[in-house]
Design a protein around this motif. Sequence first.
Motif, PDB file in Angstrom:
ATOM      1  N   LEU A  92       0.802  -1.224   0.000  1.00  0.00           N
ATOM      2  CA  LEU A  92       0.000   0.000   0.000  1.00  0.00           C
ATOM      3  C   LEU A  92       0.841   1.284   0.000  1.00  0.00           C
ATOM      4  O   LEU A  92       0.285   2.387   0.002  1.00  0.00           O
ATOM      5  N   THR A 139      -3.427   4.274  -3.296  1.00  0.00           N
ATOM      6  CA  THR A 139      -4.753   4.544  -2.726  1.00  0.00           C
ATOM      7  C   THR A 139      -5.511   3.236  -2.536  1.00  0.00           C
ATOM      8  O   THR A 139      -6.251   3.069  -1.578  1.00  0.00           O
ATOM      9  N   TYR A 140      -5.304   2.316  -3.487  1.00  0.00           N
ATOM     10  CA  TYR A 140      -6.023   1.037  -3.458  1.00  0.00           C
ATOM     11  C   TYR A 140      -5.026  -0.111  -3.317  1.00  0.00           C
ATOM     12  O   TYR A 140      -3.818   0.075  -3.504  1.00  0.00           O
ATOM     13  N   SER A 141      -5.558  -1.272  -3.048  1.00  0.00           N
ATOM     14  CA  SER A 141      -4.650  -2.372  -2.671  1.00  0.00           C
ATOM     15  C   SER A 141      -4.121  -3.180  -3.855  1.00  0.00           C
ATOM     16  O   SER A 141      -3.194  -3.960  -3.694  1.00  0.00           O
ATOM     17  N   TYR A 145     -10.045   0.866  -7.323  1.00  0.00           N
ATOM     18  CA  TYR A 145     -10.762   0.086  -6.310  1.00  0.00           C
ATOM     19  C   TYR A 145     -11.211  -1.239  -6.946  1.00  0.00           C
ATOM     20  O   TYR A 145     -11.684  -1.259  -8.084  1.00  0.00           O
ATOM     21  N   ASP A 185      -9.750  -4.817  -2.554  1.00  0.00           N
ATOM     22  CA  ASP A 185     -10.065  -3.910  -1.441  1.00  0.00           C
ATOM     23  C   ASP A 185     -11.199  -4.465  -0.583  1.00  0.00           C
ATOM     24  O   ASP A 185     -11.178  -4.342   0.642  1.00  0.00           O
ATOM     25  N   ASN A 243       0.261   2.835   6.284  1.00  0.00           N
ATOM     26  CA  ASN A 243      -0.395   2.757   4.969  1.00  0.00           C
ATOM     27  C   ASN A 243      -1.690   1.956   5.070  1.00  0.00           C
ATOM     28  O   ASN A 243      -2.681   2.267   4.406  1.00  0.00           O
ATOM     29  N   TRP A 298      -5.358   3.421   4.221  1.00  0.00           N
ATOM     30  CA  TRP A 298      -6.199   2.722   3.229  1.00  0.00           C
ATOM     31  C   TRP A 298      -7.531   2.292   3.858  1.00  0.00           C
ATOM     32  O   TRP A 298      -8.606   2.431   3.253  1.00  0.00           O
ATOM     33  N   HIS A 347     -10.133   4.988   4.165  1.00  0.00           N
ATOM     34  CA  HIS A 347     -10.652   5.360   2.851  1.00  0.00           C
ATOM     35  C   HIS A 347     -11.574   4.255   2.310  1.00  0.00           C
ATOM     36  O   HIS A 347     -12.668   4.519   1.815  1.00  0.00           O
TER      37      HIS A 347
END
Length: 210
Positions: free
Chosen positions: A142, A146-148, A153, A157, A179, A183, A186
């Motif tokens: 991460l 922003t996304y995994s 997305y 996620d 991180n 995450w 969010h």
Amino acid sequence: MDLYYRPGSAPCRSVLMTAKALGVEFDKKTIINTRAGEQFTPEYLKINPQHTIPTLHDHGFALWESRAIMVYLVEKYGKDDKLFPKDVQKQALINQRLYFDMGTLYKSFSEYYYPQIFLKKPANEESYKKIEVAFEFLNTFLEGQTYSAGEDYSLADIAFLASVSTFDVAGFDFKRYANVARWYEHAKKLTPGWEDNWAGCQEFRKYFDN
Ligand SMILES: N[C@@H](CCC(=O)N[C@@H](CS)C(=O)NCC(=O)O)C(=O)O
């Protein structure tokens, strides 16, 4: 299409969040109380001889393993491929994260917490270290992301949200993995069905005390 599940179960919660994100409704949702052994009835074993939840039953087609169900739901019922893109490399990265979630992250949860919750055994230090290693890896994935899994997305996620929220409700201090903590805050906001997932986590929390 029917779903056999239990609200507290993390793999079930990831399927429920996926369905919500896709706008998929199940005709029938049947709660299976695994602690009472309801997964061993002849009727259920006929659908899923491995006797796990969640199990999807789509007009005669039975499927279990939560992450396989999540992929199936997107591919069969998604209006688009956003949560599991057809692009080979994007999809491969999501698969890597899903396998990591199953084989490393959630596995570390079950190895450390399940014996304490279900067998009332003492905590095992070695197993605890495996959780820390798994979170260090996730934190690295991460870094700057922003996304995994990639730039968008995805199912990764949702799967991680089900797992990390279970660590959260179990009291594991994952906030030290900056991180992951960023995450998580969010992803919670982005995920339809987060509130139901968190309510399911509270159900799971009750296992600790009974
Ligand atoms: N890897 C599986 C794990 C499924 C699983 O172990 N579910 C548990 C509940 S969280 C269960 O069905 N336990 C009862 C049993 O195995 O008999 C998945 O993601 O679906």
